[in-house]
Design an enzyme around this catalytic site. Structure first.
Site, PDB file in Angstrom:
ATOM      1  N   ARG A  30      16.034  -1.014   1.556  1.00 39.71           N
ATOM      2  CA  ARG A  30      14.869  -1.632   2.204  1.00 39.71           C
ATOM      3  C   ARG A  30      13.764  -0.591   2.425  1.00 39.71           C
ATOM      4  NH1 ARG A  30      11.469  -0.939   6.317  1.00 39.71           N
ATOM      5  NH2 ARG A  30      13.167  -0.411   7.722  1.00 39.71           N
ATOM      6  N   ASP A  31      13.922   0.272   3.415  1.00 42.09           N
ATOM      7  CA  ASP A  31      12.870   1.254   3.713  1.00 42.09           C
ATOM      8  C   ASP A  31      12.636   2.147   2.498  1.00 42.09           C
ATOM      9  OD1 ASP A  31      11.106   3.021   5.036  1.00 42.09           O
ATOM     10  OD2 ASP A  31      12.241   2.908   6.895  1.00 42.09           O
ATOM     11  N   CYS A  71       6.658   3.694   5.240  1.00 39.90           N
ATOM     12  CA  CYS A  71       5.918   2.450   5.468  1.00 39.90           C
ATOM     13  C   CYS A  71       4.603   2.515   4.701  1.00 39.90           C
ATOM     14  CB  CYS A  71       5.644   2.263   6.962  1.00 39.90           C
ATOM     15  SG  CYS A  71       4.587   0.836   7.294  1.00 39.90           S
TER      16      CYS A  71
HETATM   17  N1  COA Z   1       8.217 -14.340   3.193  1.00 40.38           N
HETATM   18  C1  COA Z   1       7.497 -14.796   2.128  1.00 40.38           C
HETATM   19  N2  COA Z   1       6.217 -15.143   2.185  1.00 40.38           N
HETATM   20  C2  COA Z   1       5.620 -15.070   3.395  1.00 40.38           C
HETATM   21  C3  COA Z   1       6.296 -14.618   4.539  1.00 40.38           C
HETATM   22  C4  COA Z   1       7.645 -14.242   4.406  1.00 40.38           C
HETATM   23  N3  COA Z   1       8.352 -13.787   5.436  1.00 40.38           N
HETATM   24  N4  COA Z   1       5.461 -14.650   5.568  1.00 40.38           N
HETATM   25  C5  COA Z   1       4.292 -15.113   5.100  1.00 40.38           C
HETATM   26  N5  COA Z   1       4.382 -15.353   3.788  1.00 40.38           N
HETATM   27  C6  COA Z   1       3.338 -15.859   2.880  1.00 40.38           C
HETATM   28  C7  COA Z   1       2.689 -17.126   3.361  1.00 40.38           C
HETATM   29  O1  COA Z   1       3.418 -18.224   2.930  1.00 40.38           O
HETATM   30  C8  COA Z   1       1.338 -17.038   2.702  1.00 40.38           C
HETATM   31  O2  COA Z   1       1.459 -17.345   1.339  1.00 40.38           O
HETATM   32  P1  COA Z   1       0.239 -17.994   0.495  1.00 40.38           P
HETATM   33  O3  COA Z   1      -0.878 -16.997   0.541  1.00 40.38           O
HETATM   34  O4  COA Z   1       0.823 -18.183  -0.862  1.00 40.38           O
HETATM   35  O5  COA Z   1      -0.077 -19.273   1.227  1.00 40.38           O
HETATM   36  C9  COA Z   1       1.007 -15.562   2.777  1.00 40.38           C
HETATM   37  O6  COA Z   1       2.286 -14.890   2.853  1.00 40.38           O
HETATM   38  C10 COA Z   1       0.177 -15.206   4.002  1.00 40.38           C
HETATM   39  O7  COA Z   1       0.821 -15.733   5.147  1.00 40.38           O
HETATM   40  P2  COA Z   1       0.328 -15.415   6.640  1.00 40.38           P
HETATM   41  O8  COA Z   1       1.280 -16.041   7.585  1.00 40.38           O
HETATM   42  O9  COA Z   1      -1.141 -15.734   6.754  1.00 40.38           O
HETATM   43  O10 COA Z   1       0.576 -13.872   6.689  1.00 40.38           O
HETATM   44  P3  COA Z   1      -0.430 -12.646   6.814  1.00 40.38           P
HETATM   45  O11 COA Z   1      -1.207 -12.468   5.579  1.00 40.38           O
HETATM   46  O12 COA Z   1      -1.139 -12.727   8.110  1.00 40.38           O
HETATM   47  O13 COA Z   1       0.657 -11.461   6.876  1.00 40.38           O
HETATM   48  C11 COA Z   1       2.958 -10.918   7.391  1.00 40.38           C
HETATM   49  C12 COA Z   1       1.607 -11.418   7.914  1.00 40.38           C
HETATM   50  C13 COA Z   1       3.774 -10.539   8.588  1.00 40.38           C
HETATM   51  C14 COA Z   1       3.599 -12.038   6.603  1.00 40.38           C
HETATM   52  C15 COA Z   1       2.718  -9.704   6.441  1.00 40.38           C
HETATM   53  O14 COA Z   1       1.840  -8.799   7.041  1.00 40.38           O
HETATM   54  C16 COA Z   1       4.028  -8.984   6.140  1.00 40.38           C
HETATM   55  O15 COA Z   1       4.860  -9.517   5.421  1.00 40.38           O
HETATM   56  N6  COA Z   1       4.197  -7.751   6.659  1.00 40.38           N
HETATM   57  C17 COA Z   1       5.410  -6.990   6.477  1.00 40.38           C
HETATM   58  C18 COA Z   1       5.060  -5.592   6.047  1.00 40.38           C
HETATM   59  C19 COA Z   1       6.304  -4.753   5.873  1.00 40.38           C
HETATM   60  O16 COA Z   1       7.334  -5.187   5.391  1.00 40.38           O
HETATM   61  N7  COA Z   1       6.194  -3.468   6.259  1.00 40.38           N
HETATM   62  C20 COA Z   1       7.241  -2.514   6.116  1.00 40.38           C
HETATM   63  C21 COA Z   1       8.431  -2.762   6.951  1.00 40.38           C
HETATM   64  S1  COA Z   1       8.182  -2.450   8.651  1.00 40.38           S
HETATM   65 ZN    ZN Z   2      11.117   3.545   8.381  1.00 39.41          ZN
END
Ligand code: COA
Ligand code: ZN
Length: 312
Positions: A17-18, A241
């Protein structure tokens, strides 16, 4: 001799993952599965096998569903999935993850960069995840940037303690304190771990260190001495990250296990197998990795004595 060093140190492997989330080169689903299966054979009890986040945010892990579907589940190994929201939790449950790891940063700025929302919105979403999943799987929640933020700098320790209490009050048992960009130092770690252990049993607390500034293993020892027993680490020292400027690898699993072996701290992990697996990483990710023990070998991997020395 310090008898405390006889207490086991639990390593949660997070390379799938990370480790892989920041890699530029696409790693095929079958190769991810093979990596996780290889890790399952090394003696880990916990492996963070992927995340269920937006595929736009982390394209490298967009195949989490297929990865969880394809791995061989070793008895006694908990396969953890990182999730940011309810959609991620639904996907992780469908993929039969054993545990969900929710993530929010102590820093509002890093939470906005990483999760595109405020801490308050993250917490509201966690409430929905608890309602959906707490009867089905175990839950862990991470306080990212708990020891410092690349945007905001110092993080108030009272804020970290209060987030931990909020998580526990919500019904989330497992707690991870994450040093997302390697800003922690051993004195700070000892202090914060001691405070958090007043509220959280050691069996529920994980420390997640990055070696960004070379203090990773020093921080592990400080946390262990303060009573922490569970640590995240990534094979080869992969990791970071993508939404934290300057982020680099997790503490390296084989370097950590080597330290524990040399100090007599039990981990239950087979270092030789781990080193062999780590040596496959450069071909997998397309570059050298930062871990040191896979390059140097173990202390007990002795070299043949040179002819000229034998001749003396
Ligand atoms: N799995 C798959 N798709 C997802 C999802 C998930 N958990 N959460 C949201 N989406 C999709 C939505 O369906 C939407 O899809 P579309 O554009 O095709 O309609 C799109 O992502 C945007 O959704 P939204 O709820 O508006 O999300 P956002 O753009 O505000 O982003 C997060 C919020 C949390 C989903 C995003 O920032 C994220 O996934 N961050 C994780 C980052 C990460 O893993 N960092 C490292 C580990 S700490
Ligand atoms: Zn980390």
């Amino acid at each position: 001799m310090n008898h405390a060093y006889k207490e086991p140190l639990i390593v949660q492997e997070v390379a799938p993952r990370d480790g892989l989330q920041i890699e530029k080169q696409w790693v095929e689903t079958a190769d991810k599965i093979a990596l996780i299966d290889g890790l399952s054979a090394c003696g880990f009890t916990r492996i963070e096998a992927g995340s269920f986040v937006s595929p736009k945010a982390i394209p490298a892990l967009r195949d989490g569903d297929a990865v969880f579907g394809g791995i061989r589940r070793e008895a006694g190994v908990i396969y953890v999935a990182l999730v940011p929201n309810v959609k991620g939790a639904e996907r992780a449950l469908a993929a039969r993850a054993d545990e969900l790891n929710l993530v929010m940063s102590a820093s509002q700025t890093h939470n906005r960069a990483n999760m595109r929302m405020s801490c308050e919105s993250s917490l509201a979403g966690f409430g929905d995840v608890v309602r959906l999943a707490s009867a089905k799987v175990s839950l862990n929640a991470t306080v990212a940037t708990a020891f410092g933020c690349p945007f905001e700098g110092r993080i108030d320790e009272d804020r970290v303690v209060s987030i931990v209490r909020t998580y526990r009050e919500m019904g989330i048992t497992g707690i991870t304190l994450a040093d997302t960009t390697g800003m922690a130092n051993p004195r700070q770690v000892a202090r914060l771990v001691a405070r958090v252990l007043e509220d959280v049993p050691a069996a529920d607390l994980t420390l997640h260190f990055h070696n960004t500034r070379g203090l990773g293993l020093a921080n592990v020892l400080a946390a262990y001495d303060a009573g922490a027993r569970r640590f995240d680490a990534a094979l080869g020292g992969l990791g970071g990250c993508p939404f934290a400027p300057g982020a680099s690898g997790n503490i390296c699993t084989e370097d950590l296990v080597n330290m524990c072996d040399e100090m007599g701290i039990p981990t239950g992990i087979d270092l030789q197998k781990l080193i062999a697996l780590s040596r496959t990483l450069p071909a997998l990710v397309g570059h050298e990795v930062s871990g040191q023990v896979a390059k140097a070998g173990r202390n007990c991997d002795l070299h043949p004595v040179p002819e000229y020395v034998l001749a003396l």
